[in-house]
Design a protein around this motif. Structure first.
Motif, PDB file in Angstrom:
ATOM      1  N   TYR A   1       0.641  29.680 -21.836  1.00 15.73           N
ATOM      2  CA  TYR A   1      -0.665  29.657 -22.048  1.00 15.73           C
ATOM      3  C   TYR A   1      -1.414  29.972 -20.743  1.00 15.73           C
ATOM      4  CZ  TYR A   1      -0.106  25.144 -19.503  1.00 15.73           C
ATOM      5  OH  TYR A   1       0.319  24.263 -18.352  1.00 15.73           O
ATOM      6  N   ASN A   2      -0.584  30.234 -19.667  1.00 13.79           N
ATOM      7  CA  ASN A   2      -1.097  30.809 -18.308  1.00 13.79           C
ATOM      8  C   ASN A   2      -0.125  31.441 -17.764  1.00 13.79           C
ATOM      9  OD1 ASN A   2      -2.563  30.571 -15.955  1.00 13.79           O
ATOM     10  ND2 ASN A   2      -3.064  28.718 -15.630  1.00 13.79           N
ATOM     11  N   TYR A   3      -0.429  31.858 -16.252  1.00 17.50           N
ATOM     12  CA  TYR A   3       0.671  32.450 -15.256  1.00 17.50           C
ATOM     13  C   TYR A   3       1.675  31.490 -15.225  1.00 17.50           C
ATOM     14  CZ  TYR A   3      -2.643  36.371 -15.023  1.00 17.50           C
ATOM     15  OH  TYR A   3      -3.509  37.639 -15.326  1.00 17.50           O
ATOM     16  N   ILE A   4       2.957  31.695 -15.086  1.00 17.99           N
ATOM     17  CA  ILE A   4       3.675  30.723 -14.622  1.00 17.99           C
ATOM     18  C   ILE A   4       3.674  30.262 -13.195  1.00 17.99           C
ATOM     19  CG2 ILE A   4       5.569  31.578 -16.207  1.00 17.99           C
ATOM     20  CD1 ILE A   4       7.237  32.904 -13.703  1.00 17.99           C
ATOM     21  N   HIS A   5       4.002  29.042 -12.872  1.00 19.55           N
ATOM     22  CA  HIS A   5       3.728  28.701 -11.438  1.00 19.55           C
ATOM     23  C   HIS A   5       5.263  28.660 -10.821  1.00 19.55           C
ATOM     24  CE1 HIS A   5       5.670  24.673 -13.079  1.00 19.55           C
ATOM     25  NE2 HIS A   5       4.450  24.604 -13.704  1.00 19.55           N
ATOM     26  N   ILE A   6       5.348  28.279  -9.478  1.00 18.12           N
ATOM     27  CA  ILE A   6       6.462  28.353  -8.879  1.00 18.12           C
ATOM     28  C   ILE A   6       7.503  27.503  -9.436  1.00 18.12           C
ATOM     29  CG2 ILE A   6       5.893  26.608  -7.153  1.00 18.12           C
ATOM     30  CD1 ILE A   6       7.232  30.284  -6.315  1.00 18.12           C
ATOM     31  N   GLY A   7       7.050  26.517  -9.924  1.00 17.72           N
ATOM     32  CA  GLY A   7       7.918  25.375 -10.655  1.00 17.72           C
ATOM     33  C   GLY A   7       8.864  26.196 -11.735  1.00 17.72           C
ATOM     34  N   ASN A   8       7.921  26.774 -12.409  1.00  7.01           N
ATOM     35  CA  ASN A   8       8.582  27.720 -13.570  1.00  7.01           C
ATOM     36  C   ASN A   8       9.622  28.945 -13.097  1.00  7.01           C
ATOM     37  OD1 ASN A   8       5.627  27.627 -14.778  1.00  7.01           O
ATOM     38  ND2 ASN A   8       6.923  26.328 -15.639  1.00  7.01           N
ATOM     39  N   ALA A   9       9.378  29.194 -11.804  1.00  9.53           N
ATOM     40  CA  ALA A   9      10.117  30.200 -11.258  1.00  9.53           C
ATOM     41  C   ALA A   9      11.534  29.882 -10.886  1.00  9.53           C
ATOM     42  CB  ALA A   9       9.210  31.062 -10.048  1.00  9.53           C
ATOM     43  N   ARG A  10      11.450  28.628 -10.505  1.00 11.93           N
ATOM     44  CA  ARG A  10      12.834  28.248 -10.038  1.00 11.93           C
ATOM     45  C   ARG A  10      13.940  28.387 -11.295  1.00 11.93           C
ATOM     46  NH1 ARG A  10      15.039  22.770  -6.684  1.00 11.93           N
ATOM     47  NH2 ARG A  10      16.661  23.915  -5.828  1.00 11.93           N
ATOM     48  N   PRO A  11      13.761  27.672 -12.505  1.00 10.47           N
ATOM     49  CA  PRO A  11      14.820  27.827 -13.284  1.00 10.47           C
ATOM     50  C   PRO A  11      15.135  29.288 -13.702  1.00 10.47           C
ATOM     51  CG  PRO A  11      12.593  26.752 -14.364  1.00 10.47           C
ATOM     52  CD  PRO A  11      12.497  26.781 -12.725  1.00 10.47           C
ATOM     53  N   ALA A  12      13.933  30.126 -13.746  1.00  7.72           N
ATOM     54  CA  ALA A  12      14.054  31.487 -14.006  1.00  7.72           C
ATOM     55  C   ALA A  12      15.162  32.317 -12.970  1.00  7.72           C
ATOM     56  CB  ALA A  12      12.903  32.049 -13.924  1.00  7.72           C
ATOM     57  N   ILE A  13      14.739  31.818 -11.882  1.00  5.48           N
ATOM     58  CA  ILE A  13      15.623  32.552 -10.813  1.00  5.48           C
ATOM     59  C   ILE A  13      17.229  32.004 -10.676  1.00  5.48           C
ATOM     60  CG2 ILE A  13      16.002  32.622  -8.148  1.00  5.48           C
ATOM     61  CD1 ILE A  13      12.941  32.744  -8.112  1.00  5.48           C
ATOM     62  N   VAL A  14      17.259  30.502 -10.778  1.00  6.26           N
ATOM     63  CA  VAL A  14      18.567  29.813 -10.510  1.00  6.26           C
ATOM     64  C   VAL A  14      19.382  30.123 -11.929  1.00  6.26           C
ATOM     65  CG1 VAL A  14      17.793  28.144  -9.035  1.00  6.26           C
ATOM     66  CG2 VAL A  14      17.925  27.443 -11.456  1.00  6.26           C
ATOM     67  N   PHE A  15      19.117  30.194 -12.916  1.00  9.37           N
ATOM     68  CA  PHE A  15      20.043  30.378 -14.156  1.00  9.37           C
ATOM     69  C   PHE A  15      20.126  31.855 -14.466  1.00  9.37           C
ATOM     70  CE2 PHE A  15      18.049  26.250 -15.073  1.00  9.37           C
ATOM     71  CZ  PHE A  15      18.966  25.403 -14.956  1.00  9.37           C
ATOM     72  N   ASP A  16      19.168  32.702 -13.826  1.00 12.25           N
ATOM     73  CA  ASP A  16      19.473  34.220 -13.777  1.00 12.25           C
ATOM     74  C   ASP A  16      20.823  34.401 -12.818  1.00 12.25           C
ATOM     75  OD1 ASP A  16      18.827  37.159 -13.979  1.00 12.25           O
ATOM     76  OD2 ASP A  16      18.735  36.836 -11.846  1.00 12.25           O
ATOM     77  N   MET A  17      20.769  33.546 -11.643  1.00 13.48           N
ATOM     78  CA  MET A  17      21.819  33.711 -10.723  1.00 13.48           C
ATOM     79  C   MET A  17      23.155  33.201 -11.150  1.00 13.48           C
ATOM     80  SD  MET A  17      23.431  31.481  -8.617  1.00 13.48           S
ATOM     81  CE  MET A  17      22.579  29.884  -8.332  1.00 13.48           C
ATOM     82  N   ILE A  18      23.134  32.146 -11.997  1.00 16.53           N
ATOM     83  CA  ILE A  18      24.280  31.730 -12.493  1.00 16.53           C
ATOM     84  C   ILE A  18      24.805  32.757 -13.671  1.00 16.53           C
ATOM     85  CG2 ILE A  18      24.965  29.843 -14.171  1.00 16.53           C
ATOM     86  CD1 ILE A  18      23.435  27.851 -12.622  1.00 16.53           C
ATOM     87  N   ARG A  19      23.888  33.079 -14.456  1.00 15.67           N
ATOM     88  CA  ARG A  19      24.340  34.164 -15.523  1.00 15.67           C
ATOM     89  C   ARG A  19      25.044  35.405 -15.004  1.00 15.67           C
ATOM     90  NH1 ARG A  19      19.915  37.796 -18.517  1.00 15.67           N
ATOM     91  NH2 ARG A  19      21.280  38.787 -19.971  1.00 15.67           N
TER      92      ARG A  19
END
Length: 465
Positions: free
Chosen positions: A34-52
């Motif tokens: 419903y909006n642009y993602i905030h920095i808190g949303n970015a953390r799981p995107a980055i860390v689980f991308d790293m784990i993958r």
């Protein structure tokens, strides 16, 4: 060495043993668009991308799914405020999400299912829960009967009695018990809705992920992940729904990343410290943000500030400088110096990196190993060693670790080495022809781009400033 990860469900580190040898099924809860993602949303995107990516580096085939919640209360409210239809607003912010995460080095999931595309599966899931006695209809709404699932609270380590003490039924709710949660909501006047056996409506939040996991990955998966804030009630409710229906464990391992604070305060719109990724990547290189995130262990709380981001930028630039110096030394004609011990030393850094990452994907320690490797490379350069094999081994290993973490170990958007060498040759010819103005022009132009020339008896050397 086996990979160990911290399983929220077990509340301890466990050896990672996937359901199928060499294959991993992984589901990460995605954003509500419903909006642009905030920095808190970015953390799981980055860390689980790293784990993958680390699991792939260690030889696993990872089937990775991350969803979009493209209809819910927040989206409906935002669409009403903007005078926009729900589908078009959701589509706009899904596109914005992809732009932001791509800038942050996050690879798209194998599939990004949407709630609106999974509606028949969600309805079928709810019908099956009703048939098994775990859910009930109440005047157009459908609720999950929490007390019917005896293990409710096991993920968050809370008992039903403790949870019930703090629960209450809100005005307008039709549920039997304060702990019961909604599976299907009756549509309000003018709201977007879908036909169902209980009338027009839309799904509750928690049922979406349960239905998507079952449809795309199966009844039991290897890893279910998300932010710490999702552990309760979202993931707790997912477990209740899925395990009630499927009569087997939903996920072997539950991973949760820690919270982000802004200047040591909780991020919130009321405090005026709500940081959107869309805004911050206009001011800072996205690769710096990713590097900053991975400098902390994914389960640790993380404080975000301009000063800390600037520090991360400087750290990343030190790695970039060393990489470029290694490439420059490789371009020189000399090839001499001791080889075996140095190559073994570099190999040890790689093995240490894997050991650290195998311990619950500790990117913070992994980056520390990278810095130790960079220090060793700088010492090698300062001692004027010039074995091409050793230089290439240093360079390859720094690049390999950078690729695993997907961090930029080489400077971007800078003049290429080949272009520098070409200009140096042109400058040498200009000086031979006594065209000193052109020679000075080339030197000054390179200096403006951060390239320092040094004329020595052995020829012209260069380095990045």
């Amino acid at each position: 060495m086996a990979i160990k990860l911290y399983n929220t469900l077990a509340r301890k580190k466990e050896e990672f043993v996937p359901l199928q040898d060499g294959k991993v099924t992984m589901y990460v809860c995605g954003p509500t668009v419903y909006n642009y993602i905030h920095i808190g949303n970015a953390r799981p995107a980055i860390v689980f991308d790293m784990i993958r990516k680390y699991l792939e580096y260690r030889g696993y085939h990872v089937h990775f799914i991350s969803n979009f919640t493209d209809v819910d209360d927040k989206i409906i409210k935002a669409a009403q405020e903007l005078g926009e239809e729900v589908p078009s607003l959701a589509e706009r912010f899904i596109e914005a999400y992809f732009e932001d995460i791509e800038a942050l080095g996050v690879k798209k999931a194998d599939l990004h299912p949407r709630v609106t595309e999974t509606m028949p599966d969600i309805i079928e899931f709810i019908e099956a829960l009703i048939e098994k006695g775990y859910a009930y209809e109440a005047d157009g709404d459908v609720y999950f009967e929490t007390k019917a699932f005896k293990e409710y609270g096991k993920l968050s380590s809370q008992s039903i009695n403790d949870l019930q003490m703090g629960a209450r039924i809100e005005v307008g709710e039709k549920k039997k018990d304060p702990l019961d949660f909604v599976l299907w909501k009756e549509a309000k006047q003018g709201e977007i809705s879908w036909d169902s056996p209980w009338g027009k409506g839309r799904p509750g939040w928690h049922i979406e992920c349960s239905a998507m996991v079952k449809k795309y990955l199966g009844d039991t998966i290897d890893i279910h992940a998300g932010g710490q804030d999702l552990a309760f009630p979202h993931h707790e409710n997912e477990i209740a729904q899925s395990e009630a229906l499927n009569e087997q464990k939903m996920a072997k391992y539950w991973l949760h990343n820690g919270y982000i604070q802004i200047n040591n305060e909780k991020m919130s719109k009321s405090l005026g410290n709500f940081v959107l990724v869309h805004d911050i990547i206009q001011k800072h290189r996205p690769e710096v943000i990713r590097f900053f995130m991975l400098q902390s262990h994914y389960r640790s709380p993380l404080n975000f500030s301009e000063e800390l981001l600037e520090s991360a930028k400087n750290s990343l630039e030190r790695i970039n400088t060393t990489t470029n110096n290694l490439k420059h030394r490789l371009n020189e004609s000399a090839d001499f110096g001791e080889i075996k011990n140095w190559v073994e030393t570099v190999q040890q850094f790689k093995e240490t990196f894997i050991t650290e990452m195998d311990d619950d994907f500790n990117s913070a320690n992994g980056i520390s190993v990278l810095f130790d490797l960079v220090k060793s490379a700088n010492r090698y350069l300062q001692e004027n060693h010039s074995s091409k094999q050793v230089l290439q081994t240093f360079l390859d290993t720094i690049r390999e670790i950078g690729t695993v973490l997907d961090i930029s170990v080489e400077a971007k958007d800078e003049i290429l080495d080949e272009e520098i060498e070409r200009l140096i040759k042109e400058r040498i010819e200009a000086r031979k022809e006594r065209n000193f103005s052109r020679a000075d022009e080339i030197r000054d132009s390179l200096k403006e781009q951060g390239i320092i020339l040094e004329d020595t008896p052995q020829g012209t050397r260069w380095k990045r400033d």
